[in-house]
Design a protein around this motif. Structure first.
Motif, PDB file in Angstrom:
ATOM      1  N   LEU A  57     -45.904  38.200 -46.753  1.00  0.00           N
ATOM      2  CA  LEU A  57     -45.443  39.091 -45.630  1.00  0.00           C
ATOM      3  C   LEU A  57     -44.711  40.422 -45.955  1.00  0.00           C
ATOM      4  O   LEU A  57     -43.975  40.581 -47.111  1.00  0.00           O
ATOM      5  CB  LEU A  57     -44.509  38.376 -44.824  1.00  0.00           C
ATOM      6  CG  LEU A  57     -45.118  37.182 -44.211  1.00  0.00           C
ATOM      7  CD1 LEU A  57     -44.038  36.407 -43.385  1.00  0.00           C
ATOM      8  CD2 LEU A  57     -46.217  37.422 -43.333  1.00  0.00           C
ATOM      9  N   THR A  58     -45.114  41.556 -45.348  1.00  0.00           N
ATOM     10  CA  THR A  58     -44.510  42.897 -45.446  1.00  0.00           C
ATOM     11  C   THR A  58     -43.834  42.945 -44.058  1.00  0.00           C
ATOM     12  O   THR A  58     -44.056  42.234 -42.976  1.00  0.00           O
ATOM     13  CB  THR A  58     -45.556  43.777 -45.758  1.00  0.00           C
ATOM     14  OG1 THR A  58     -46.288  44.065 -44.548  1.00  0.00           O
ATOM     15  CG2 THR A  58     -46.092  43.822 -46.857  1.00  0.00           C
ATOM     16  N   ARG A  59     -43.164  43.973 -43.793  1.00  0.00           N
ATOM     17  CA  ARG A  59     -42.422  44.401 -42.479  1.00  0.00           C
ATOM     18  C   ARG A  59     -43.502  44.617 -41.466  1.00  0.00           C
ATOM     19  O   ARG A  59     -43.302  43.894 -40.404  1.00  0.00           O
ATOM     20  CB  ARG A  59     -41.568  45.804 -42.736  1.00  0.00           C
ATOM     21  CG  ARG A  59     -40.985  45.934 -41.485  1.00  0.00           C
ATOM     22  CD  ARG A  59     -40.194  47.187 -41.510  1.00  0.00           C
ATOM     23  NE  ARG A  59     -39.127  47.151 -42.377  1.00  0.00           N
ATOM     24  CZ  ARG A  59     -37.736  46.836 -42.024  1.00  0.00           C
ATOM     25  NH1 ARG A  59     -37.567  46.546 -41.186  1.00  0.00           N
ATOM     26  NH2 ARG A  59     -36.916  47.034 -43.297  1.00  0.00           N
ATOM     27  N   GLU A  60     -44.496  45.335 -41.654  1.00  0.00           N
ATOM     28  CA  GLU A  60     -45.624  45.429 -40.746  1.00  0.00           C
ATOM     29  C   GLU A  60     -46.372  44.244 -40.350  1.00  0.00           C
ATOM     30  O   GLU A  60     -46.549  44.219 -39.312  1.00  0.00           O
ATOM     31  CB  GLU A  60     -46.536  46.698 -41.464  1.00  0.00           C
ATOM     32  CG  GLU A  60     -47.679  46.905 -40.406  1.00  0.00           C
ATOM     33  CD  GLU A  60     -48.538  48.089 -41.015  1.00  0.00           C
ATOM     34  OE1 GLU A  60     -49.410  48.565 -40.154  1.00  0.00           O
ATOM     35  OE2 GLU A  60     -48.617  48.288 -41.975  1.00  0.00           O
ATOM     36  N   TRP A  62     -45.323  41.142 -40.596  1.00  0.00           N
ATOM     37  CA  TRP A  62     -44.376  40.301 -39.834  1.00  0.00           C
ATOM     38  C   TRP A  62     -44.138  40.914 -38.354  1.00  0.00           C
ATOM     39  O   TRP A  62     -44.250  40.115 -37.341  1.00  0.00           O
ATOM     40  CB  TRP A  62     -42.885  40.293 -40.487  1.00  0.00           C
ATOM     41  CG  TRP A  62     -41.835  39.800 -39.668  1.00  0.00           C
ATOM     42  CD1 TRP A  62     -41.095  39.977 -39.134  1.00  0.00           C
ATOM     43  CD2 TRP A  62     -41.816  38.205 -39.260  1.00  0.00           C
ATOM     44  NE1 TRP A  62     -40.099  39.176 -38.228  1.00  0.00           N
ATOM     45  CE2 TRP A  62     -40.777  37.828 -38.473  1.00  0.00           C
ATOM     46  CE3 TRP A  62     -42.694  37.059 -39.708  1.00  0.00           C
ATOM     47  CZ2 TRP A  62     -40.467  36.696 -37.973  1.00  0.00           C
ATOM     48  CZ3 TRP A  62     -42.534  35.680 -39.355  1.00  0.00           C
ATOM     49  CH2 TRP A  62     -41.353  35.659 -38.412  1.00  0.00           C
ATOM     50  N   GLU A  63     -43.884  42.104 -38.250  1.00  0.00           N
ATOM     51  CA  GLU A  63     -43.680  42.703 -36.856  1.00  0.00           C
ATOM     52  C   GLU A  63     -44.857  42.540 -36.008  1.00  0.00           C
ATOM     53  O   GLU A  63     -44.322  42.290 -34.802  1.00  0.00           O
ATOM     54  CB  GLU A  63     -43.103  44.179 -36.945  1.00  0.00           C
ATOM     55  CG  GLU A  63     -41.708  44.361 -37.594  1.00  0.00           C
ATOM     56  CD  GLU A  63     -40.439  43.509 -36.780  1.00  0.00           C
ATOM     57  OE1 GLU A  63     -40.472  43.259 -35.803  1.00  0.00           O
ATOM     58  OE2 GLU A  63     -39.482  43.369 -37.735  1.00  0.00           O
ATOM     59  N   LYS A  66     -45.391  38.018 -35.784  1.00  0.00           N
ATOM     60  CA  LYS A  66     -44.168  36.784 -35.870  1.00  0.00           C
ATOM     61  C   LYS A  66     -44.431  35.871 -34.792  1.00  0.00           C
ATOM     62  O   LYS A  66     -43.925  34.813 -34.716  1.00  0.00           O
ATOM     63  CB  LYS A  66     -42.866  37.474 -35.793  1.00  0.00           C
ATOM     64  CG  LYS A  66     -42.647  38.377 -34.614  1.00  0.00           C
ATOM     65  CD  LYS A  66     -41.112  38.963 -34.844  1.00  0.00           C
ATOM     66  CE  LYS A  66     -40.914  39.889 -33.782  1.00  0.00           C
ATOM     67  NZ  LYS A  66     -39.530  40.650 -33.898  1.00  0.00           N
ATOM     68  N   THR A  74     -35.904  39.538 -36.580  1.00  0.00           N
ATOM     69  CA  THR A  74     -36.598  41.073 -37.130  1.00  0.00           C
ATOM     70  C   THR A  74     -36.976  40.703 -38.630  1.00  0.00           C
ATOM     71  O   THR A  74     -36.609  39.644 -39.276  1.00  0.00           O
ATOM     72  CB  THR A  74     -35.359  41.967 -36.999  1.00  0.00           C
ATOM     73  OG1 THR A  74     -34.428  41.493 -38.150  1.00  0.00           O
ATOM     74  CG2 THR A  74     -35.126  42.308 -35.767  1.00  0.00           C
ATOM     75  N   TRP A  75     -37.679  41.661 -39.162  1.00  0.00           N
ATOM     76  CA  TRP A  75     -37.652  41.658 -40.662  1.00  0.00           C
ATOM     77  C   TRP A  75     -36.435  41.452 -41.354  1.00  0.00           C
ATOM     78  O   TRP A  75     -36.523  40.825 -42.211  1.00  0.00           O
ATOM     79  CB  TRP A  75     -38.707  42.889 -41.129  1.00  0.00           C
ATOM     80  CG  TRP A  75     -38.864  42.757 -42.554  1.00  0.00           C
ATOM     81  CD1 TRP A  75     -38.317  43.852 -43.334  1.00  0.00           C
ATOM     82  CD2 TRP A  75     -39.810  42.177 -43.286  1.00  0.00           C
ATOM     83  NE1 TRP A  75     -38.835  43.640 -44.756  1.00  0.00           N
ATOM     84  CE2 TRP A  75     -39.442  42.611 -44.648  1.00  0.00           C
ATOM     85  CE3 TRP A  75     -40.594  41.085 -43.013  1.00  0.00           C
ATOM     86  CZ2 TRP A  75     -40.370  41.964 -45.719  1.00  0.00           C
ATOM     87  CZ3 TRP A  75     -41.261  40.272 -44.077  1.00  0.00           C
ATOM     88  CH2 TRP A  75     -41.151  40.980 -45.433  1.00  0.00           C
ATOM     89  N   ASP A  76     -35.531  42.622 -41.119  1.00  0.00           N
ATOM     90  CA  ASP A  76     -34.312  42.211 -41.869  1.00  0.00           C
ATOM     91  C   ASP A  76     -33.569  40.945 -41.685  1.00  0.00           C
ATOM     92  O   ASP A  76     -33.171  40.642 -42.867  1.00  0.00           O
ATOM     93  CB  ASP A  76     -33.254  43.354 -41.467  1.00  0.00           C
ATOM     94  CG  ASP A  76     -33.951  44.937 -41.469  1.00  0.00           C
ATOM     95  OD1 ASP A  76     -34.672  44.946 -42.607  1.00  0.00           O
ATOM     96  OD2 ASP A  76     -33.674  45.791 -40.721  1.00  0.00           O
ATOM     97  N   LEU A  78     -35.040  37.958 -41.295  1.00  0.00           N
ATOM     98  CA  LEU A  78     -36.097  37.015 -42.096  1.00  0.00           C
ATOM     99  C   LEU A  78     -35.834  37.261 -43.564  1.00  0.00           C
ATOM    100  O   LEU A  78     -35.712  36.199 -44.105  1.00  0.00           O
ATOM    101  CB  LEU A  78     -37.683  37.547 -41.690  1.00  0.00           C
ATOM    102  CG  LEU A  78     -38.585  36.543 -42.509  1.00  0.00           C
ATOM    103  CD1 LEU A  78     -38.516  35.285 -41.883  1.00  0.00           C
ATOM    104  CD2 LEU A  78     -40.024  37.158 -42.464  1.00  0.00           C
ATOM    105  N   ILE A  79     -35.687  38.656 -44.054  1.00  0.00           N
ATOM    106  CA  ILE A  79     -35.747  38.647 -45.692  1.00  0.00           C
ATOM    107  C   ILE A  79     -34.177  38.219 -45.905  1.00  0.00           C
ATOM    108  O   ILE A  79     -33.820  37.997 -47.199  1.00  0.00           O
ATOM    109  CB  ILE A  79     -35.906  40.096 -46.180  1.00  0.00           C
ATOM    110  CG1 ILE A  79     -35.379  41.105 -45.348  1.00  0.00           C
ATOM    111  CG2 ILE A  79     -37.472  40.307 -45.845  1.00  0.00           C
ATOM    112  CD1 ILE A  79     -35.471  42.687 -46.127  1.00  0.00           C
TER     113      ILE A  79
END
Length: 117
Positions: A57-60, A62-63, A66, A74-76, A78-79
Motif C-alpha cells: 500500500l501507498t498513501r494514494e 489506501w486513500e 480503504k 487516514t494513511w498516517d 495506518l502507518i
C-alpha cells in the motif's frame, strides 16, 4: 495442506456479512488460494475465502481504496500501526453454516497449518 488465517471477530463478521475484501497486514505473503478463516479466541473456523493477491500500500492506493477494509482511517493513522502495510485481497467468501473446530497451536497468531485428521 490448508491454511487458516486468524482474524478478530469483528473482521470475520465484516468479511462474511458486509463485503470486507481487504485484510490489512504488516507483511506480505506468498500464500494464494483457498484460506480458512478462524476467529481468534474461539477455536472455530467460520468460513473460507480465496486469497488472490497482495498489494503493497501507498498513501494514494489506501486513500482511494480503504472502503475495501471497512475502516475510516487516514494513511498516517495506518502507518502508525503498520510500518509497511499490505492489503491481502480476498474473494469468493463462503461462510460455513456450522463453524468447525480446529486445533490452535500455542503461539500461533496469524497463520495456522491445518492438522490432518
Amino acid at each position: 495442506m490448508k491454511m487458516i488465517l486468524v482474524v478478530k471477530k469483528k473482521w470475520g463478521n465484516e468479511i462474511f456479512h458486509c463485503g470486507k475484501d481487504w485484510e490489512i497486514r504488516g507483511c506480505s505473503t506468498k500464500k494464494r488460494g483457498i484460506v480458512r478463516i478462524a476467529v481468534s479466541g474461539t477455536g472455530l473456523v467460520i468460513g473460507e475465502v480465496t486469497l488472490c493477491n497482495v498489494l503493497p500500500l501507498t498513501r494514494e492506493i489506501w486513500e482511494t481504496n480503504k472502503k475495501h477494509h471497512h475502516v475510516n482511517m487516514t494513511w498516517d493513522e495506518l502507518i502508525k500501526i503498520y510500518k509497511k502495510p499490505y492489503a491481502w485481497v480476498l474473494t469468493e467468501q463462503h461462510e460455513y453454516t456450522v463453524p468447525e473446530k480446529y486445533y490452535h497451536p500455542r503461539g500461533a497468531v496469524i497463520w495456522i497449518k491445518e492438522q490432518n485428521d
